[in-house]
Scaffold this active site. Sequence first.
Site, short mmCIF file in Angstrom:
data_model
loop_
_atom_site.label_atom_id
_atom_site.label_comp_id
_atom_site.label_asym_id
_atom_site.label_seq_id
_atom_site.Cartn_x
_atom_site.Cartn_y
_atom_site.Cartn_z
N HIS A 1 76.27 77.87 17.89
CA HIS A 1 77.52 77.10 17.99
C HIS A 1 77.33 75.73 18.64
CE1 HIS A 1 80.26 80.27 16.48
NE2 HIS A 1 79.28 81.05 16.90
N THR A 2 76.11 75.26 18.70
CA THR A 2 75.87 73.93 19.28
C THR A 2 76.05 72.83 18.24
OG1 THR A 2 73.56 74.44 18.87
CG2 THR A 2 74.29 74.57 21.16
N ASP A 3 75.96 73.18 16.94
CA ASP A 3 75.94 72.10 15.94
C ASP A 3 77.23 71.29 15.90
OD1 ASP A 3 77.28 74.20 14.63
OD2 ASP A 3 76.18 73.99 12.74
N SER B 1 78.64 83.60 -12.58
CA SER B 1 77.86 84.22 -11.51
C SER B 1 77.43 85.62 -11.95
CB SER B 1 78.70 84.33 -10.24
OG SER B 1 78.18 85.35 -9.42
N GLY C 1 78.43 87.13 3.79
CA GLY C 1 79.05 87.58 5.04
C GLY C 1 78.06 88.16 6.03
N SER D 1 74.19 82.39 5.65
CA SER D 1 74.73 81.20 4.98
C SER D 1 74.57 81.19 3.46
CB SER D 1 74.14 79.93 5.59
OG SER D 1 75.10 78.93 5.44
N GLU E 1 82.06 72.26 2.49
CA GLU E 1 82.37 73.46 3.29
C GLU E 1 83.47 73.16 4.31
OE1 GLU E 1 80.18 76.52 3.43
OE2 GLU E 1 81.80 77.39 4.59
N ASP F 1 73.77 74.47 8.62
CA ASP F 1 73.41 75.32 7.47
C ASP F 1 73.01 74.48 6.26
OD1 ASP F 1 74.36 77.14 9.25
OD2 ASP F 1 76.14 77.71 8.10
C1 GLA Z 1 78.17 79.18 11.21
C2 GLA Z 1 78.41 77.71 10.89
C3 GLA Z 1 77.31 76.84 11.50
C4 GLA Z 1 77.14 77.15 12.98
C5 GLA Z 1 76.99 78.65 13.19
C6 GLA Z 1 76.96 79.03 14.66
O1 GLA Z 1 77.02 79.62 10.55
O2 GLA Z 1 78.45 77.52 9.50
O3 GLA Z 1 77.60 75.49 11.28
O4 GLA Z 1 78.22 76.62 13.70
O5 GLA Z 1 78.05 79.37 12.60
O6 GLA Z 1 75.81 78.55 15.27
#
Ligand code: GLA
Length: 392
Positions: free
Chosen positions: A38-40, A71, A125, A129, A163, A175
């Site tokens: 969650h730093t991004d 798909s 999920g 990603s 996104e 991601d």
């Molecule tokens: C998800 C978001 C990322 C990042 C992570 C947590 O994957 O898409 O951008 O914030 O959570 O690190």
Amino acid sequence: MEQRMKLILSKLRANYKIDEKEIRITVGPGRVNLIGGHTDYNMGFVLPCAIDKDTMIAAAPNNTDTVNLFSINLNDSISFSLKSLEYDPQDRWANYAKGICFYLLEAGHEIGGIDGVLQGTVPIGSGMSSSAALEVSIGYIFQKLFNLDISPKELAMIAYRAEREFIGVQCGIMDQFVSVNGVRDSVIFLDCRSLDYEVITMPSKDLQVVILHTNVKRSASSALNQRKNECFEAVKLFQQYDSSIEALRDVTPDFFEKHKDFLSPILRKRSQHIVYENQRVIDAKDALKQEDLEELGKLMVESHRSLAKLYEVSSKELDAMIKISTDVQGVIGSRMTGAGLGGAVACIVENEKVDDLIKAVYLRYPQLTNKKPITYICKIADGVREVPLNEL
Ligand code: GLA
């Protein structure tokens, strides 16, 4: 790979009238983040790698204004006009493709309609990603089919905006960035503010990335949106003491300790996680460069604890996976990957201990949670790429 390409191409030929000479194939990978939870979106640092689970697309231009995609995983076709690119919840996964087209056109790139078939191996999920894999692969197929002049950074930004702005998930750039720029057997140390990055080769080829999926799908978007708002609220309060602070990335541990008592308990916990997590990412990068795997492992587990206790995005299933994996000899480190609240744990494991880890997980996880685990063994792969048709 060959089998998969043949399947996708046969569907493409069966579903659409295709000009054989025009067909291109692209692959966009999912990712695992070793550290930097969650730093991004707080403009900080992350240390992810692309993995060999991806979305593959084969497509050709159709000389119309319509994008048609099928798909294989979902057994579902979508179709939309490039003339009306609006988000519509009814349109399900078409929105990802629409978002990419929207930002390509907005940037002035000339694109037309395409017919394409895609197939993905990133579990949905799971925290790996699948959405970035889809967005980046779609962006790159347009780039190849219409010979667009797009730098890797621009491609990552287009996928990120699809996104964040089109779909509306308040994610960071990680991601999409690593899905574009990943390098085989290496991790990417990324500064999410400047987008400067460093490629760091994994110190040993005898390591695997093993994903331990809790079998609980996470609903990342609402948690991400809420955490992001809490971080922004904390920034506003810190700004009263230093107006140059623009994001939690700018708050040093010293500054945090000095001013933390002015924050509510929730905002204090959230910002404490981000401030110290950024330092852990830098320390983990240094540990990797010094080939100090023990230190890397320690930092990964500390990161997980902080995400659980301070950021509160773990779950009893994720914590069970951490407990089980860290008890296995030969596991260097493990932590949740992705947004949390379900999804998966990523472990770095010595090659010859992978079986021990998988056995322990299948034995102990159901005892602790009453659920069945799912495991994936991954290789660290290159970022988005084209697969030449003559590889068949
Ligand atoms: C998800 C978001 C990322 C990042 C992570 C947590 O994957 O898409 O951008 O914030 O959570 O690190």
